[in-house]
Design a protein around this motif. Structure first.
Motif, short mmCIF file in Angstrom:
data_model
loop_
_atom_site.label_atom_id
_atom_site.label_comp_id
_atom_site.label_asym_id
_atom_site.label_seq_id
_atom_site.Cartn_x
_atom_site.Cartn_y
_atom_site.Cartn_z
N CYS A 51 0.87 -1.17 0.00
CA CYS A 51 0.00 0.00 0.00
C CYS A 51 0.91 1.23 0.00
N HIS A 52 0.79 2.04 -1.05
CA HIS A 52 1.62 3.23 -1.17
C HIS A 52 0.74 4.40 -1.57
N ALA A 53 1.07 5.57 -1.06
CA ALA A 53 0.29 6.78 -1.36
C ALA A 53 1.22 7.97 -1.51
N THR A 54 0.70 8.97 -2.19
CA THR A 54 1.44 10.21 -2.35
C THR A 54 0.55 11.36 -1.92
N GLY A 55 1.15 12.50 -1.68
CA GLY A 55 0.45 13.71 -1.27
C GLY A 55 1.49 14.70 -0.76
N VAL A 56 1.05 15.92 -0.50
CA VAL A 56 1.95 16.94 0.03
C VAL A 56 1.26 17.60 1.21
N PRO A 57 1.76 17.40 2.43
CA PRO A 57 2.95 16.62 2.77
C PRO A 57 2.73 15.12 2.55
N GLN A 58 3.83 14.37 2.52
CA GLN A 58 3.78 12.93 2.29
C GLN A 58 2.89 12.28 3.35
N PRO A 59 1.91 11.49 2.92
CA PRO A 59 1.02 10.86 3.90
C PRO A 59 1.69 9.73 4.68
N ARG B 125 5.07 -2.30 7.72
CA ARG B 125 6.41 -1.82 7.41
C ARG B 125 6.40 -0.33 7.17
N GLN B 126 7.58 0.28 7.22
CA GLN B 126 7.73 1.71 6.98
C GLN B 126 7.22 2.11 5.60
N ASP B 127 7.31 1.21 4.62
CA ASP B 127 6.87 1.54 3.26
C ASP B 127 5.35 1.43 3.09
N GLY B 128 4.63 1.10 4.16
CA GLY B 128 3.17 1.01 4.11
C GLY B 128 2.63 -0.39 3.90
N SER B 129 3.49 -1.35 3.62
CA SER B 129 3.03 -2.73 3.39
C SER B 129 2.63 -3.40 4.70
N LEU B 130 1.65 -4.30 4.59
CA LEU B 130 1.24 -5.12 5.73
C LEU B 130 1.84 -6.50 5.51
N VAL B 131 2.57 -6.99 6.51
CA VAL B 131 3.30 -8.25 6.39
C VAL B 131 2.68 -9.31 7.29
N PHE B 132 2.38 -10.46 6.69
CA PHE B 132 1.96 -11.64 7.43
C PHE B 132 3.14 -12.61 7.37
N GLN B 133 3.72 -12.88 8.52
CA GLN B 133 4.89 -13.74 8.56
C GLN B 133 4.48 -15.20 8.45
N PRO B 134 5.36 -16.05 7.93
CA PRO B 134 5.07 -17.49 7.91
C PRO B 134 4.76 -17.95 9.34
#
Length: 140
Positions: A52-60, A82-91
């Motif tokens: 999941c990534h988004a843009t805007g000003v200021p950065q969302p 994660r910092q990049d917006g991704s949702l992680v499901f670990q094994p």
């Protein structure tokens, strides 16, 4: 006494509220550049990463919620953002399966000072027996 002229949108002191159109145009609410898919099926031995990534000003900033908009906490060893917006499901081991985590509905939410947007629902199914049967049972 005339107002001072500023050549920047950033002022060290704000004494009067002044609308400057060229400054307002440089700000904008969030919009998705990568919206998550609405269905994610994964095997417990592989885990999954939902972008999941988004843009805007200021950065969302991005956070994840349950389908009912309740904000998600990270659960060590099972699910985290994660910092990049991704949702992680670990094994995970089959006996660690949790319906509230591995069989749930999520949303990605992007927010900045000019607004918030939420993704469509993301239906997640993870487990040992991920098959066409389970896919058709939950997603049709």
């Amino acid at each position: 006494m005339p107002f001072p002229v500023f050549n920047s949108c950033h002022f060290p002191y704000l004494i009067h509220v002044i609308f400057i159109p060229e400054c307002a145009q440089s700000f904008r609410g969030p919009s998705f550049t990568k919206e998550p898919p609405n269905k994610v099926v994964f095997h417990n031995s592989s885990g999954a990463i939902i972008p999941c990534h988004a843009t805007g000003v200021p950065q969302p900033t991005i956070h994840w919620t349950k389908g009912d908009w309740t904000r998600l906490p990270n659960i060590p060893g099972l699910r985290h953002s994660r910092q990049d917006g991704s949702l992680v499901f670990q094994p995970f081991r089959a006996e660690e399966y949790r319906q509230d985590i591995h069989g749930a509905v999520y949303r990605c939410v992007a927010t900045n000072s000019f607004g918030s947007i939420g993704s469509t629902e993301v239906h997640v199914r993870g487990g040992k027996e991920v098959s066409n049967y389970i896919f058709s049972k939950y997603f049709h």
